[in-house]
Design a protein around this motif. Structure first.
Motif, PDB file in Angstrom:
ATOM      1  N   ILE A  60       0.850  -1.320   0.278  1.00 60.64           N
ATOM      2  CA  ILE A  60       0.307   0.301   0.067  1.00 60.64           C
ATOM      3  C   ILE A  60       1.068   0.839  -0.320  1.00 60.64           C
ATOM      4  O   ILE A  60       1.905   1.275   0.563  1.00 60.64           O
ATOM      5  N   VAL A  61       0.350   2.107  -0.940  1.00 61.72           N
ATOM      6  CA  VAL A  61       1.356   3.399  -1.488  1.00 61.72           C
ATOM      7  C   VAL A  61       0.946   4.513  -0.583  1.00 61.72           C
ATOM      8  O   VAL A  61      -0.311   4.676  -1.518  1.00 61.72           O
ATOM      9  N   ARG A  62       1.022   5.323   0.238  1.00 58.10           N
ATOM     10  CA  ARG A  62       0.206   6.581   0.495  1.00 58.10           C
ATOM     11  C   ARG A  62       1.371   7.228   0.153  1.00 58.10           C
ATOM     12  O   ARG A  62       1.815   7.840   0.952  1.00 58.10           O
ATOM     13  N   PRO A  63       0.838   8.615  -0.047  1.00 59.92           N
ATOM     14  CA  PRO A  63       2.195   9.591  -1.083  1.00 59.92           C
ATOM     15  C   PRO A  63       2.145  10.213   0.629  1.00 59.92           C
ATOM     16  O   PRO A  63       1.454  10.408   1.493  1.00 59.92           O
ATOM     17  N   SER A  64       3.506  10.897   0.767  1.00 65.60           N
ATOM     18  CA  SER A  64       3.626  11.026   1.847  1.00 65.60           C
ATOM     19  C   SER A  64       3.555  10.889   3.479  1.00 65.60           C
ATOM     20  O   SER A  64       3.957  11.568   4.469  1.00 65.60           O
ATOM     21  N   ARG A  65       3.168   9.406   3.078  1.00 61.38           N
ATOM     22  CA  ARG A  65       2.750   8.519   4.599  1.00 61.38           C
ATOM     23  C   ARG A  65       4.113   7.457   4.358  1.00 61.38           C
ATOM     24  O   ARG A  65       3.460   6.544   5.864  1.00 61.38           O
ATOM     25  N   GLY A  66       4.334   7.174   3.361  1.00 58.15           N
ATOM     26  CA  GLY A  66       4.904   6.487   3.372  1.00 58.15           C
ATOM     27  C   GLY A  66       4.814   4.542   3.012  1.00 58.15           C
ATOM     28  O   GLY A  66       2.736   5.099   2.762  1.00 58.15           O
ATOM     29  N   SER A  67       5.169   3.885   2.932  1.00 55.91           N
ATOM     30  CA  SER A  67       4.717   2.024   2.122  1.00 55.91           C
ATOM     31  C   SER A  67       4.525   1.080   2.623  1.00 55.91           C
ATOM     32  O   SER A  67       5.060   1.020   3.755  1.00 55.91           O
ATOM     33  N   THR A  68       3.292   0.180   3.306  1.00 59.08           N
ATOM     34  CA  THR A  68       3.272  -0.561   3.936  1.00 59.08           C
ATOM     35  C   THR A  68       3.345  -1.414   3.232  1.00 59.08           C
ATOM     36  O   THR A  68       2.427  -1.600   2.308  1.00 59.08           O
ATOM     37  N   VAL A  69       3.238  -3.188   3.579  1.00 61.37           N
ATOM     38  CA  VAL A  69       3.214  -4.088   2.967  1.00 61.37           C
ATOM     39  C   VAL A  69       1.060  -4.737   3.114  1.00 61.37           C
ATOM     40  O   VAL A  69       1.144  -4.307   4.599  1.00 61.37           O
ATOM     41  N   ARG A  70       0.706  -5.055   2.773  1.00 63.18           N
ATOM     42  CA  ARG A  70      -0.713  -5.317   2.634  1.00 63.18           C
ATOM     43  C   ARG A  70      -1.051  -6.273   3.762  1.00 63.18           C
ATOM     44  O   ARG A  70      -0.354  -7.136   3.359  1.00 63.18           O
ATOM     45  N   LYS A  71      -1.653  -6.172   4.795  1.00 62.15           N
ATOM     46  CA  LYS A  71      -1.779  -7.026   5.127  1.00 62.15           C
ATOM     47  C   LYS A  71      -3.564  -8.069   5.501  1.00 62.15           C
ATOM     48  O   LYS A  71      -5.082  -7.405   5.127  1.00 62.15           O
ATOM     49  N   LEU A  72      -3.549  -9.185   4.499  1.00 62.12           N
ATOM     50  CA  LEU A  72      -4.983  -9.699   4.587  1.00 62.12           C
ATOM     51  C   LEU A  72      -5.666  -9.832   5.387  1.00 62.12           C
ATOM     52  O   LEU A  72      -4.558 -10.329   6.693  1.00 62.12           O
ATOM     53  N   THR A  73      -6.425 -10.079   5.964  1.00 65.25           N
ATOM     54  CA  THR A  73      -8.039 -10.407   6.245  1.00 65.25           C
ATOM     55  C   THR A  73      -8.325 -11.723   6.216  1.00 65.25           C
ATOM     56  O   THR A  73      -7.675 -12.569   5.821  1.00 65.25           O
ATOM     57  N   PRO A  74      -8.586 -12.811   7.172  1.00 60.87           N
ATOM     58  CA  PRO A  74      -8.920 -14.114   7.009  1.00 60.87           C
ATOM     59  C   PRO A  74      -9.967 -13.897   6.235  1.00 60.87           C
ATOM     60  O   PRO A  74      -9.742 -14.727   5.564  1.00 60.87           O
ATOM     61  N   GLU A  75     -10.752 -13.040   6.256  1.00 65.89           N
ATOM     62  CA  GLU A  75     -12.117 -12.700   5.620  1.00 65.89           C
ATOM     63  C   GLU A  75     -11.673 -13.235   3.434  1.00 65.89           C
ATOM     64  O   GLU A  75     -12.328 -13.475   3.136  1.00 65.89           O
ATOM     65  N   ASP A  76     -10.836 -11.548   3.625  1.00 70.38           N
ATOM     66  CA  ASP A  76     -10.259 -11.862   2.426  1.00 70.38           C
ATOM     67  C   ASP A  76      -9.241 -13.238   1.590  1.00 70.38           C
ATOM     68  O   ASP A  76      -9.716 -12.966   0.505  1.00 70.38           O
ATOM     69  N   VAL A  77      -9.145 -13.520   2.420  1.00 65.15           N
ATOM     70  CA  VAL A  77      -7.604 -14.506   2.102  1.00 65.15           C
ATOM     71  C   VAL A  77      -9.045 -15.674   1.644  1.00 65.15           C
ATOM     72  O   VAL A  77      -9.050 -16.358   0.306  1.00 65.15           O
ATOM     73  N   TYR A  78      -9.853 -16.197   2.535  1.00 66.71           N
ATOM     74  CA  TYR A  78     -10.883 -16.980   2.081  1.00 66.71           C
ATOM     75  C   TYR A  78     -11.760 -16.444   1.066  1.00 66.71           C
ATOM     76  O   TYR A  78     -12.097 -17.567   0.179  1.00 66.71           O
ATOM     77  N   SER A  79     -12.016 -15.618   0.897  1.00 66.16           N
ATOM     78  CA  SER A  79     -13.028 -14.891  -0.594  1.00 66.16           C
ATOM     79  C   SER A  79     -12.101 -15.457  -1.253  1.00 66.16           C
ATOM     80  O   SER A  79     -12.866 -15.998  -2.772  1.00 66.16           O
ATOM     81  N   MET A  80     -10.884 -14.592  -1.563  1.00 61.00           N
ATOM     82  CA  MET A  80      -9.962 -14.651  -2.713  1.00 61.00           C
ATOM     83  C   MET A  80      -9.431 -16.242  -3.198  1.00 61.00           C
ATOM     84  O   MET A  80      -9.533 -16.167  -3.989  1.00 61.00           O
ATOM     85  N   LEU A  81      -9.520 -17.344  -1.806  1.00 61.51           N
ATOM     86  CA  LEU A  81      -8.641 -18.514  -2.759  1.00 61.51           C
ATOM     87  C   LEU A  81     -10.500 -19.608  -2.309  1.00 61.51           C
ATOM     88  O   LEU A  81     -10.207 -20.835  -4.129  1.00 61.51           O
ATOM     89  N   GLU A  82     -11.335 -18.586  -2.457  1.00 63.27           N
ATOM     90  CA  GLU A  82     -12.821 -19.178  -3.003  1.00 63.27           C
ATOM     91  C   GLU A  82     -12.881 -19.190  -4.545  1.00 63.27           C
ATOM     92  O   GLU A  82     -13.390 -19.801  -5.368  1.00 63.27           O
ATOM     93  N   VAL A  83     -13.139 -17.950  -4.843  1.00 60.03           N
ATOM     94  CA  VAL A  83     -13.129 -17.153  -6.340  1.00 60.03           C
ATOM     95  C   VAL A  83     -12.485 -18.124  -7.189  1.00 60.03           C
ATOM     96  O   VAL A  83     -12.137 -18.102  -8.587  1.00 60.03           O
ATOM     97  N   LEU A  84     -10.632 -17.881  -6.531  1.00 60.07           N
ATOM     98  CA  LEU A  84      -9.782 -18.342  -7.736  1.00 60.07           C
ATOM     99  C   LEU A  84      -9.434 -20.029  -7.816  1.00 60.07           C
ATOM    100  O   LEU A  84      -9.505 -20.652  -9.038  1.00 60.07           O
ATOM    101  N   GLY A  85     -10.342 -20.561  -6.702  1.00 55.55           N
ATOM    102  CA  GLY A  85     -10.818 -22.730  -6.776  1.00 55.55           C
ATOM    103  C   GLY A  85     -11.299 -22.367  -7.999  1.00 55.55           C
ATOM    104  O   GLY A  85     -11.701 -22.972  -8.622  1.00 55.55           O
ATOM    105  N   HIS A  86     -12.544 -21.409  -8.245  1.00 51.19           N
ATOM    106  CA  HIS A  86     -13.771 -21.763  -9.262  1.00 51.19           C
ATOM    107  C   HIS A  86     -13.210 -21.431 -10.503  1.00 51.19           C
ATOM    108  O   HIS A  86     -13.368 -21.883 -11.540  1.00 51.19           O
ATOM    109  N   LEU A  87     -12.168 -20.052 -10.541  1.00 51.84           N
ATOM    110  CA  LEU A  87     -11.241 -20.134 -11.959  1.00 51.84           C
ATOM    111  C   LEU A  87     -10.396 -21.521 -12.587  1.00 51.84           C
ATOM    112  O   LEU A  87     -10.580 -21.334 -13.476  1.00 51.84           O
ATOM    113  N   GLU A  88     -10.019 -21.848 -11.503  1.00 48.73           N
ATOM    114  CA  GLU A  88      -8.459 -22.338 -11.906  1.00 48.73           C
ATOM    115  C   GLU A  88      -9.315 -23.876 -12.108  1.00 48.73           C
ATOM    116  O   GLU A  88      -9.145 -25.010 -13.050  1.00 48.73           O
TER     117      GLU A  88
END
Length: 225
Positions: free
Chosen positions: A73-101
Motif C-alpha cells: 500500500i503506497v500512501r503519498p507523503s506517509r510512506g508505504s506498508t506491506v498489505r495485510k490480508l484479513t482471514p476473510e480476504d484470504v478465504y474469499s479470494m481462494l474461494e473465487v480462485l478455486g472456481h476460476l482454476e
C-alpha cells in the motif's frame, strides 16, 4: 545519523545492475513473500535502498508495481506498508480462485495442444526436483508459473487476467501454505493428480483437482492468519 541496529538484516541482497526494474521488484517481492517484510509493517525505504544498492527512483517504481499487484500500500507523503490480508480476504479470494482454476482445468483439457501439455509436464518435473531437495523458494516460484501457465492453456483471456490478479495478491499466502512438511507433501500430491488428469485430458477430474487444491490451501494457511 539514524540508528539501524534493530532493523531487519537484508544482507546479501545488493543489486549490481541498477537499471533493471524487474530485479528490484523481484527482490522486494521475495522479502514480502518470505515474511522478512512482515504484513502490516512500514517499509523502511532508506534502509532497503541502501541494502539493495539502488537509487530512490527505481525503488519507488518497484513499490508502485508491487502496489498494483496488491502486495504493498503506497500512501503519498506517509510512506508505504506491506498489505495485510484479513482471514476473510484470504478465504474469499481462494474461494473465487478455486472456481476460476476449476474452469481453467476443464478448458485446458479440451483446448491445450499436446506440445503445451508436455511443456507443463516438464515444468512439473522441475518442481519435483526442487521438492526432492526441499528447496522451497525455487519450488514456490515454479509453482506460481505452473498455475499461470495452466490458466493460459484455457485459451480464455478473461480467465487468465482474473486468475493472475488473484494469484498476485495471494503470493505470501501460497508460500506459507508449504511451511510444514506434511502441508508441502500434500500440495505435491495435489500436483501429481493435476498432471495425471491433464495427461489423460480428463477435464472434470482436473477441474475437481484444481478446486480441491485451493480448498486445501485455505486449510493449510488459516491458522497462521
Amino acid at each position: 545519523m539514524t540508528d539501524t541496529s534493530d532493523l531487519p538484516d537484508f544482507g546479501g541482497l545488493q543489486i549490481r545492475t541498477r537499471s533493471l526494474h524487474d530485479q528490484v521488484v523481484d527482490r522486494v517481492r521475495d522479502l514480502i513473500i518470505e515474511g522478512v517484510l512482515e504484513p502490516g509493517s512500514r517499509i523502511d525505504e532508506a534502509r532497503l535502498i541502501e541494502e539493495l544498492g539502488v537509487s530512490r527512483t527505481p525503488f519507488r517504481e518497484a513499490l508502485r508495481t508491487l502496489a498494483a499487484e496488491g502486495l504493498v500500500i503506497v500512501r503519498p507523503s506517509r510512506g508505504s506498508t506491506v498489505r495485510k490480508l484479513t482471514p476473510e480476504d484470504v478465504y474469499s479470494m481462494l474461494e473465487v480462485l478455486g472456481h476460476l482454476e476449476r474452469l481453467a482445468g476443464e478448458l485446458a483439457c479440451a483446448r491445450a495442444s499436446d506440445d503445451a501439455i508436455e511443456e507443463l509436464e516438464a515444468l512439473h518435473q522441475r518442481m519435483m526436483e526442487f521438492y526432492a531437495t526441499r528447496d522451497r523458494m525455487p519450488y514456490y516460484k515454479l509453482n506460481q508459473e505452473f498455475h499461470s501457465r495452466l490458466a493460459a492453456l484455457s485459451g480464455n483471456a478473461t480467465l487468465v487476467e482474473m486468475q493472475a490478479n488473484l494469484q498476485a495478491r495471494l503470493k505470501r499466502i501460497r508460500y506459507i501454505g508449504n511451511r510444514k512438511s506434511d502441508f508441502w507433501a500434500g500440495a505435491v500430491r495435489d500436483h501429481e493428480e493435476m498432471m495425471s488428469a491433464l495427461a489423460h485430458r480428463n477435464g472434470p477430474r482436473l477441474g475437481e483437482a484444481m478446486a480441491a487444491h485451493l480448498a486445501r490451501t485455505w486449510e493449510r494457511v488459516k491458522e497462521s492468519l
